[in-house]
Design a protein around this motif. Structure first.
Motif, PDB file in Angstrom:
ATOM      1  N   ASN A 141       0.834  -1.191   0.000  1.00 55.12           N
ATOM      2  CA  ASN A 141       0.000   0.000   0.000  1.00 55.12           C
ATOM      3  C   ASN A 141       0.874   1.248   0.000  1.00 55.12           C
ATOM      4  O   ASN A 141       2.101   1.173  -0.067  1.00 55.12           O
ATOM      5  CB  ASN A 141      -0.955  -0.004   1.193  1.00 55.12           C
ATOM      6  N   LEU A 142       0.229   2.421   0.114  1.00 56.27           N
ATOM      7  CA  LEU A 142       0.955   3.695   0.050  1.00 56.27           C
ATOM      8  C   LEU A 142       1.942   3.841   1.207  1.00 56.27           C
ATOM      9  O   LEU A 142       3.056   4.343   1.023  1.00 56.27           O
ATOM     10  CB  LEU A 142      -0.045   4.853   0.063  1.00 56.27           C
ATOM     11  N   ASP A 143       1.546   3.397   2.409  1.00 56.45           N
ATOM     12  CA  ASP A 143       2.449   3.498   3.567  1.00 56.45           C
ATOM     13  C   ASP A 143       3.723   2.704   3.330  1.00 56.45           C
ATOM     14  O   ASP A 143       4.831   3.162   3.634  1.00 56.45           O
ATOM     15  CB  ASP A 143       1.748   2.993   4.828  1.00 56.45           C
ATOM     16  N   ARG A 144       3.597   1.500   2.793  1.00 58.04           N
ATOM     17  CA  ARG A 144       4.778   0.675   2.522  1.00 58.04           C
ATOM     18  C   ARG A 144       5.661   1.326   1.447  1.00 58.04           C
ATOM     19  O   ARG A 144       6.895   1.284   1.532  1.00 58.04           O
ATOM     20  CB  ARG A 144       4.354  -0.725   2.075  1.00 58.04           C
ATOM     21  N   LEU A 145       5.038   1.944   0.453  1.00 59.62           N
ATOM     22  CA  LEU A 145       5.797   2.624  -0.598  1.00 59.62           C
ATOM     23  C   LEU A 145       6.607   3.777  -0.025  1.00 59.62           C
ATOM     24  O   LEU A 145       7.799   3.938  -0.325  1.00 59.62           O
ATOM     25  CB  LEU A 145       4.842   3.124  -1.679  1.00 59.62           C
ATOM     26  N   LYS A 146       5.979   4.610   0.828  1.00 60.01           N
ATOM     27  CA  LYS A 146       6.693   5.750   1.418  1.00 60.01           C
ATOM     28  C   LYS A 146       7.854   5.281   2.293  1.00 60.01           C
ATOM     29  O   LYS A 146       8.936   5.879   2.284  1.00 60.01           O
ATOM     30  CB  LYS A 146       5.720   6.603   2.232  1.00 60.01           C
ATOM     31  N   THR A 147       7.632   4.228   3.051  1.00 60.30           N
ATOM     32  CA  THR A 147       8.712   3.685   3.880  1.00 60.30           C
ATOM     33  C   THR A 147       9.857   3.193   3.005  1.00 60.30           C
ATOM     34  O   THR A 147      11.039   3.395   3.313  1.00 60.30           O
ATOM     35  CB  THR A 147       8.185   2.537   4.760  1.00 60.30           C
ATOM     36  N   THR A 148       9.527   2.540   1.891  1.00 57.69           N
ATOM     37  CA  THR A 148      10.550   2.027   0.972  1.00 57.69           C
ATOM     38  C   THR A 148      11.361   3.166   0.368  1.00 57.69           C
ATOM     39  O   THR A 148      12.588   3.065   0.216  1.00 57.69           O
ATOM     40  CB  THR A 148       9.878   1.202  -0.139  1.00 57.69           C
ATOM     41  N   VAL A 149      10.694   4.268   0.006  1.00 65.86           N
ATOM     42  CA  VAL A 149      11.394   5.436  -0.548  1.00 65.86           C
ATOM     43  C   VAL A 149      12.442   5.939   0.445  1.00 65.86           C
ATOM     44  O   VAL A 149      13.609   6.171   0.095  1.00 65.86           O
ATOM     45  CB  VAL A 149      10.395   6.566  -0.862  1.00 65.86           C
ATOM     46  N   ASN A 150      12.054   6.081   1.709  1.00 71.77           N
ATOM     47  CA  ASN A 150      12.986   6.595   2.720  1.00 71.77           C
ATOM     48  C   ASN A 150      14.109   5.613   3.016  1.00 71.77           C
ATOM     49  O   ASN A 150      15.262   6.004   3.202  1.00 71.77           O
ATOM     50  CB  ASN A 150      12.221   6.916   4.006  1.00 71.77           C
TER      51      ASN A 150
END
Length: 573
Positions: A141-150
């Protein structure tokens, strides 16, 4: 070029599961109000609303509500640049989520904790909490994507190359799967940063262009960081015109910190094109912005210190009033206690006065020692500056524009580094090496007959993390140039820096005739040319604070290529 990875700060919005009762509907309403106030930066009102929610959660033993309130309070402190209190509230939120066994909530707060540590540049801790977030949130989901970016940015800054590339690619794949083009653009920009660090210019150009193309398709303005990355990579591949156009486009919407980097890059680009007037123009603009940022930073620090001081004064007055009230109540209850308390107070005041006088004496002695050390540094600087100015005057007199420009550029770098570190006791080893390199380059341009030099640093030494006494090496290098190589054809100077278990070892050698270290001439030349008395006093000052911190040996070395004077400095670390 210093690269910057774009961090996606995940201020988690908490969706409250609507329940068919008024209590949960009221809870949803108040969280929505608090979130809106945070977005409007009305932090005091938002904090009051969240404290009210928190108290109700405590009364109802509702751990999830308490966890959400603590996390949003942490978000407020982070937006107010108070990372310590942000972490304090995030950890309280984690405790409540763990007690409630809520993995989704844990993942969001783990991401926020990782973001705080990333901002504080505590990268190993940031990596730890981002991995915990991914472990708790298995859903794509979006939360996992943002964590992956960081996490990808953290891996890149930690130089964990394989993990960084792998995580970037996972992030891009997930962004495409979720059709989240804005975050794919961020990932492409960060990936271009990574390839710039690796000097893979073509890959950096490709990813920067892809990021800009995505933003263009979304009708979003081009990212200044992306344009800067693209311009830098193009310049490195000799595509100067397009690279400079990227820099110029980025300048239109850049903030002061970004303008500083862009001016510096434009200076180097025009210097590479031998367009010296434009190079000098951008160098002057870079200096102006840098000085402006330094002044702004100073004013902000003064404002923060003043605010903290006023807050402490108010708290001190409150504490004094409370203590006075308690003391008066005790006096009314028992007269005998007043006598005993009076005696104890007199004894306490006497001890405090004694300790204050003693501490003042120690502080005064330390300040005197500090002043002496700074005065010694000031005695070293004017001699070099006088000689350097004479050299500049000679180039200008000879009307050698190219040599004048090169000499002034190196001289300005050397003076800037010297002034920036003049009020410090220690300097990073890499900055001291840069000072020596600029100094020797200046002398090389002006020395007749000419000479060569080399600076060899053991590749295992982390020069940016090791500090040595400031301006300790230059006088010895100056002696090698001015006296060791005087009237010497094919002069050579060699500086070797090694790290052993007992500290840093620095060797300064030349192939001159050497100094006479025996008899009545033992120290004559060194005393005249290097102001040995001042250097010995500096070393003595450092060794007073830390035994055997600096050790100096001067002699000759049995080396065919460098038979002249050899200086060996050992600095304990």
């Amino acid at each position: 070029m210093r690269t910057f990875f774009i961090a996606v700060i995940l201020f988690c919005n908490f969706d409250i599961q609507a329940q068919p009762n008024k209590a949960h509907l009221s809870e949803l309403h108040h969280f929505t109000i608090a979130d809106s106030l945070i977005q409007l930066k009305k932090f005091d009102q938002a904090s009051a609303t969240l404290r009210n929610i928190l108290n109700k959660g405590k009364a109802a033993h509702d751990k999830v509500t308490m966890a959400k309130a603590y996390s949003l309070i942490g978000n407020i402190f982070l937006m107010q640049r108070n990372p310590d209190k942000a972490l304090q509230n995030y950890f309280l939120s984690l405790d409540e989520y763990q007690a409630a066994n809520d993995p989704a909530g844990l993942a969001k707060v783990y991401t926020n904790v990782g973001t705080v540590y990333s901002i504080l540049k505590e990268l190993p801790k940031a990596r730890e909490y981002y991995l915990k977030a991914l472990s708790s949130n298995k859903t794509e989901n979006l939360d996992r994507l943002k964590t992956t970016v960081n996490l990808a940015g953290v891996y890149a800054e930690l130089k964990e190359k394989k993990l960084a590339v792998n995580t970037f690619n996972k992030g891009i794949s997930l962004a495409r799967k979720l059709n989240n083009l804005p975050l794919e653009a961020v990932l492409r920009t960060n990936l271009s940063n990574y390839f710039i660090e690796e000097k893979d210019w073509n890959s950096a150009i490709l990813n920067a262009r892809n990021s800009l193309a995505i933003r263009s398709g979304l009708k979003q303005p081009a990212s200044v960081i992306t344009l800067n990355n693209l311009g830098y990579a193009l310049v490195q591949t000799k595509q100067y015109k397009e690279g400079i156009n990227c820099y110029d486009t980025a300048l239109k919407s850049a903030n002061p910190q970004e303008r500083k980097q862009l001016y510096f890059n434009l200076y180097h680009a025009h210097k590479s094109l031998a367009n010296l007037p434009k190079a000098l123009k951008y160098l002057e603009q870079y200096d102006t912005v840098k000085d402006s940022l330094s002044k702004l930073n100073y004013e902000q620090k003064v404002a923060e210190i003043t605010a903290n001081y006023e807050s402490l004064k108010k708290q001190g007055r409150i504490n004094n009033l409370e203590h006075e009230n308690i003391r008066q109540k005790k006096q009314l209850r028992q007269q005998l206690f007043l006598i005993i308390a009076g005696v104890l107070i007199i004894l306490l005041v006497s001890v405090l006065i004694y300790l204050r006088v003693k501490n003042y004496s120690i502080k005064e002695a330390l300040e005197k020692s500090q002043i002496k050390r700074q005065l010694l540094l000031l005695q070293l600087n004017p001699h070099f500056i006088f000689n350097a100015l004479q050299s500049v005057q000679r180039f200008i007199y000879l009307k050698d524009q190219e040599q004048s420009m090169e000499y002034l550029n190196s001289f300005s770098k050397l003076i800037r580094l010297t002034l920036e570190n003049s009020d410090k006791d220690l300097i990073a080893l890499d900055e001291e090496i840069e000072i020596l390199d600029n100094y020797l380059h200046l002398q090389q341009l002006n020395h007749h007959p000419g000479f060569t030099y080399e600076i060899n640093v053991n590749p295992n030494i982390e020069t940016e993390n090791i500090e040595i006494p400031v301006m300790l090496l230059q006088p010895f290098v100056e002696n090698a140039v001015v006296h060791g190589l005087k009237d010497h054809q094919n002069g050579k100077i060699r500086i070797v820096i090694k790290q052993k278990s007992d500290g840093i070892h620095i060797f300064i050698m030349d192939n001159g005739p050497g100094a006479d270290f025996t008899g009545e001439h033992a120290n004559n030349k060194m005393h005249r040319s290097m102001a040995t008395d001042i250097l010995n006093q500096r070393i003595l000052e450092f060794n007073r604070e830390k035994t055997n911190y600096v050790t100096l040996r001067v002699g000759t070395q049995q080396d065919i290529d460098y038979p002249g004077t050899a200086v060996h400095l050992h600095i304990a670390i």
